[in-house]
Design a protein around this motif. Structure first.
Motif, PDB file in Angstrom:
ATOM      1  N   LEU A  63       0.831  -1.199   0.000  1.00 25.32           N
ATOM      2  CA  LEU A  63       0.000   0.000   0.000  1.00 25.32           C
ATOM      3  C   LEU A  63       0.868   1.253   0.000  1.00 25.32           C
ATOM      4  O   LEU A  63       0.593   2.211  -0.736  1.00 25.32           O
ATOM      5  N   LEU A  64       1.931   1.236   0.782  1.00 17.99           N
ATOM      6  CA  LEU A  64       2.865   2.375   0.793  1.00 17.99           C
ATOM      7  C   LEU A  64       3.466   2.618  -0.590  1.00 17.99           C
ATOM      8  O   LEU A  64       3.572   3.761  -1.038  1.00 17.99           O
ATOM      9  N   GLU A  65       3.849   1.549  -1.258  1.00 20.96           N
ATOM     10  CA  GLU A  65       4.420   1.684  -2.608  1.00 20.96           C
ATOM     11  C   GLU A  65       3.409   2.304  -3.569  1.00 20.96           C
ATOM     12  O   GLU A  65       3.761   3.170  -4.376  1.00 20.96           O
ATOM     13  N   LEU A  66       2.158   1.873  -3.479  1.00 14.57           N
ATOM     14  CA  LEU A  66       1.118   2.430  -4.348  1.00 14.57           C
ATOM     15  C   LEU A  66       0.851   3.902  -4.027  1.00 14.57           C
ATOM     16  O   LEU A  66       0.651   4.714  -4.934  1.00 14.57           O
ATOM     17  N   LEU A  67       0.855   4.248  -2.750  1.00 17.43           N
ATOM     18  CA  LEU A  67       0.651   5.645  -2.367  1.00 17.43           C
ATOM     19  C   LEU A  67       1.799   6.517  -2.866  1.00 17.43           C
ATOM     20  O   LEU A  67       1.574   7.612  -3.395  1.00 17.43           O
ATOM     21  N   ARG A  68       3.005   6.031  -2.699  1.00 14.33           N
ATOM     22  CA  ARG A  68       4.177   6.808  -3.157  1.00 14.33           C
ATOM     23  C   ARG A  68       4.190   6.963  -4.677  1.00 14.33           C
ATOM     24  O   ARG A  68       4.649   7.968  -5.194  1.00 14.33           O
ATOM     25  N   ALA A  69       3.677   5.949  -5.379  1.00 13.44           N
ATOM     26  CA  ALA A  69       3.627   5.988  -6.846  1.00 13.44           C
ATOM     27  C   ALA A  69       2.397   6.743  -7.357  1.00 13.44           C
ATOM     28  O   ALA A  69       2.185   6.822  -8.562  1.00 13.44           O
ATOM     29  N   LYS A  70       1.603   7.276  -6.429  1.00 11.02           N
ATOM     30  CA  LYS A  70       0.402   8.056  -6.768  1.00 11.02           C
ATOM     31  C   LYS A  70      -0.626   7.235  -7.545  1.00 11.02           C
ATOM     32  O   LYS A  70      -1.304   7.741  -8.420  1.00 11.02           O
ATOM     33  N   LYS A  71      -0.739   5.959  -7.210  1.00 11.70           N
ATOM     34  CA  LYS A  71      -1.719   5.075  -7.859  1.00 11.70           C
ATOM     35  C   LYS A  71      -2.925   4.949  -6.925  1.00 11.70           C
ATOM     36  O   LYS A  71      -3.048   4.002  -6.154  1.00 11.70           O
ATOM     37  N   LEU A  72      -3.807   5.927  -7.031  1.00  9.42           N
ATOM     38  CA  LEU A  72      -4.926   6.048  -6.108  1.00  9.42           C
ATOM     39  C   LEU A  72      -5.879   4.856  -6.179  1.00  9.42           C
ATOM     40  O   LEU A  72      -6.267   4.297  -5.155  1.00  9.42           O
ATOM     41  N   SER A  73      -6.252   4.434  -7.371  1.00 12.19           N
ATOM     42  CA  SER A  73      -7.185   3.323  -7.522  1.00 12.19           C
ATOM     43  C   SER A  73      -6.576   2.030  -6.965  1.00 12.19           C
ATOM     44  O   SER A  73      -7.246   1.275  -6.253  1.00 12.19           O
ATOM     45  N   GLY A  74      -5.320   1.801  -7.281  1.00 11.68           N
ATOM     46  CA  GLY A  74      -4.630   0.612  -6.759  1.00 11.68           C
ATOM     47  C   GLY A  74      -4.493   0.661  -5.245  1.00 11.68           C
ATOM     48  O   GLY A  74      -4.625  -0.359  -4.564  1.00 11.68           O
ATOM     49  N   ALA A  75      -4.242   1.856  -4.715  1.00 12.35           N
ATOM     50  CA  ALA A  75      -4.121   2.010  -3.267  1.00 12.35           C
ATOM     51  C   ALA A  75      -5.450   1.725  -2.577  1.00 12.35           C
ATOM     52  O   ALA A  75      -5.492   1.071  -1.533  1.00 12.35           O
ATOM     53  N   ALA A  76      -6.541   2.194  -3.174  1.00 11.17           N
ATOM     54  CA  ALA A  76      -7.869   1.929  -2.601  1.00 11.17           C
ATOM     55  C   ALA A  76      -8.152   0.428  -2.615  1.00 11.17           C
ATOM     56  O   ALA A  76      -8.679  -0.120  -1.636  1.00 11.17           O
ATOM     57  N   ALA A  77      -7.801  -0.244  -3.687  1.00 12.42           N
ATOM     58  CA  ALA A  77      -8.008  -1.698  -3.774  1.00 12.42           C
ATOM     59  C   ALA A  77      -7.136  -2.428  -2.756  1.00 12.42           C
ATOM     60  O   ALA A  77      -7.587  -3.382  -2.102  1.00 12.42           O
ATOM     61  N   ALA A  78      -5.897  -1.988  -2.604  1.00 11.41           N
ATOM     62  CA  ALA A  78      -4.997  -2.614  -1.628  1.00 11.41           C
ATOM     63  C   ALA A  78      -5.505  -2.393  -0.206  1.00 11.41           C
ATOM     64  O   ALA A  78      -5.417  -3.287   0.640  1.00 11.41           O
ATOM     65  N   ALA A  79      -6.051  -1.208   0.061  1.00 10.19           N
ATOM     66  CA  ALA A  79      -6.606  -0.928   1.391  1.00 10.19           C
ATOM     67  C   ALA A  79      -7.823  -1.805   1.657  1.00 10.19           C
ATOM     68  O   ALA A  79      -8.030  -2.275   2.779  1.00 10.19           O
ATOM     69  N   PHE A  80      -8.615  -2.057   0.618  1.00  8.79           N
ATOM     70  CA  PHE A  80      -9.764  -2.956   0.767  1.00  8.79           C
ATOM     71  C   PHE A  80      -9.289  -4.362   1.132  1.00  8.79           C
ATOM     72  O   PHE A  80      -9.845  -5.007   2.024  1.00  8.79           O
ATOM     73  N   GLU A  81      -8.268  -4.858   0.451  1.00  9.00           N
ATOM     74  CA  GLU A  81      -7.739  -6.196   0.734  1.00  9.00           C
ATOM     75  C   GLU A  81      -7.176  -6.277   2.155  1.00  9.00           C
ATOM     76  O   GLU A  81      -7.352  -7.278   2.848  1.00  9.00           O
ATOM     77  N   LEU A  82      -6.511  -5.213   2.581  1.00  8.61           N
ATOM     78  CA  LEU A  82      -5.985  -5.170   3.942  1.00  8.61           C
ATOM     79  C   LEU A  82      -7.134  -5.188   4.951  1.00  8.61           C
ATOM     80  O   LEU A  82      -7.095  -5.927   5.934  1.00  8.61           O
ATOM     81  N   ARG A  83      -8.154  -4.403   4.695  1.00  7.21           N
ATOM     82  CA  ARG A  83      -9.315  -4.358   5.588  1.00  7.21           C
ATOM     83  C   ARG A  83      -9.985  -5.729   5.672  1.00  7.21           C
ATOM     84  O   ARG A  83     -10.388  -6.170   6.754  1.00  7.21           O
ATOM     85  N   ASP A  84     -10.096  -6.399   4.548  1.00  9.48           N
ATOM     86  CA  ASP A  84     -10.678  -7.734   4.524  1.00  9.48           C
ATOM     87  C   ASP A  84      -9.844  -8.699   5.368  1.00  9.48           C
ATOM     88  O   ASP A  84     -10.386  -9.488   6.144  1.00  9.48           O
ATOM     89  N   ALA A  85      -8.526  -8.634   5.233  1.00  7.45           N
ATOM     90  CA  ALA A  85      -7.646  -9.520   6.005  1.00  7.45           C
ATOM     91  C   ALA A  85      -7.770  -9.230   7.499  1.00  7.45           C
ATOM     92  O   ALA A  85      -7.812 -10.166   8.310  1.00  7.45           O
ATOM     93  N   VAL A  86      -7.841  -7.971   7.864  1.00 12.73           N
ATOM     94  CA  VAL A  86      -7.975  -7.596   9.275  1.00 12.73           C
ATOM     95  C   VAL A  86      -9.294  -8.119   9.841  1.00 12.73           C
ATOM     96  O   VAL A  86      -9.341  -8.623  10.960  1.00 12.73           O
ATOM     97  N   SER A  87     -10.348  -8.035   9.060  1.00  8.77           N
ATOM     98  CA  SER A  87     -11.659  -8.471   9.555  1.00  8.77           C
ATOM     99  C   SER A  87     -11.734  -9.979   9.759  1.00  8.77           C
ATOM    100  O   SER A  87     -12.530 -10.458  10.572  1.00  8.77           O
ATOM    101  N   ARG A  88     -10.910 -10.742   9.072  1.00  9.51           N
ATOM    102  CA  ARG A  88     -10.945 -12.208   9.185  1.00  9.51           C
ATOM    103  C   ARG A  88     -10.079 -12.746  10.307  1.00  9.51           C
ATOM    104  O   ARG A  88     -10.218 -13.907  10.692  1.00  9.51           O
ATOM    105  N   LEU A  89      -9.181 -11.932  10.835  1.00  6.31           N
ATOM    106  CA  LEU A  89      -8.285 -12.418  11.889  1.00  6.31           C
ATOM    107  C   LEU A  89      -8.944 -12.265  13.254  1.00  6.31           C
ATOM    108  O   LEU A  89      -9.353 -11.167  13.621  1.00  6.31           O
TER     109      LEU A  89
END
Length: 159
Positions: A63-89
């Motif tokens: 997610l940090l790499e996507l934010l630094r590369a200014k890839k907003l859509s990819g960062a939002a998708a990566a944040a969604f995947e992270l949120r999903d992983a957090v909710s399952r643990l």
């Protein structure tokens, strides 16, 4: 005949005593086996939690790499995947000895807020440099919490 009866009675008592002794030994062995199984299950859960936390730390790195590369859509998708992983643990603070490993509620709320902010920004496809910088710093702090939590949970397993 009385002597023979007395011998039978003595042998019966000895047999009964041996039977009781064997039952005590069997119960002790069963308790030891149960304790060993419980310890093995707990060790597996702890290892799985530490591994999952490390995986989440890797997701924040992406997610940090996507934010630094200014890839907003990819960062939002990566944040969604992270949120999903957090909710399952399951809450890692429920593991014995790991209660101080990570402020799990704080992590979960931070991931939720980060994802929601990125989704909002992605919807309008706009972000200011200051906001991107703030998101990078928030994500970096989150990464540190997850990576440190992984190490602490693993260390708690050793204790």
């Amino acid at each position: 005949m009385d002597t023979f009866g007395a011998i039978e009675f003595a042998v019966s008592l000895i047999g009964f005593g041996v039977t009781i002794w064997q039952l005590v030994k069997t119960k002790s062995a069963a308790n030891s086996a149960r304790e060993a199984a419980d310890n093995a299950v707990q060790a597996i859960r702890t290892l799985q939690t530490a591994t999952t936390l490390q995986d989440m730390a890797g997701r924040t790195r992406n997610l940090l790499e996507l934010l630094r590369a200014k890839k907003l859509s990819g960062a939002a998708a990566a944040a969604f995947e992270l949120r999903d992983a957090v909710s399952r643990l399951p809450d890692p603070t429920q593991l014995p000895g790991a209660a101080q490993a990570i402020a799990w509620t704080d992590v979960s709320l931070e991931v939720d807020a980060l994802h929601e902010r990125l989704e909002s920004m992605s919807a309008v496809n706009r972000w200011a440099a200051e906001e991107r910088e703030a998101l990078i710093l928030r994500t970096a702090r989150l990464h540190t919490k997850l990576a440190a939590g992984s190490v602490q949970v693993a260390a708690a397993k050793e204790n």
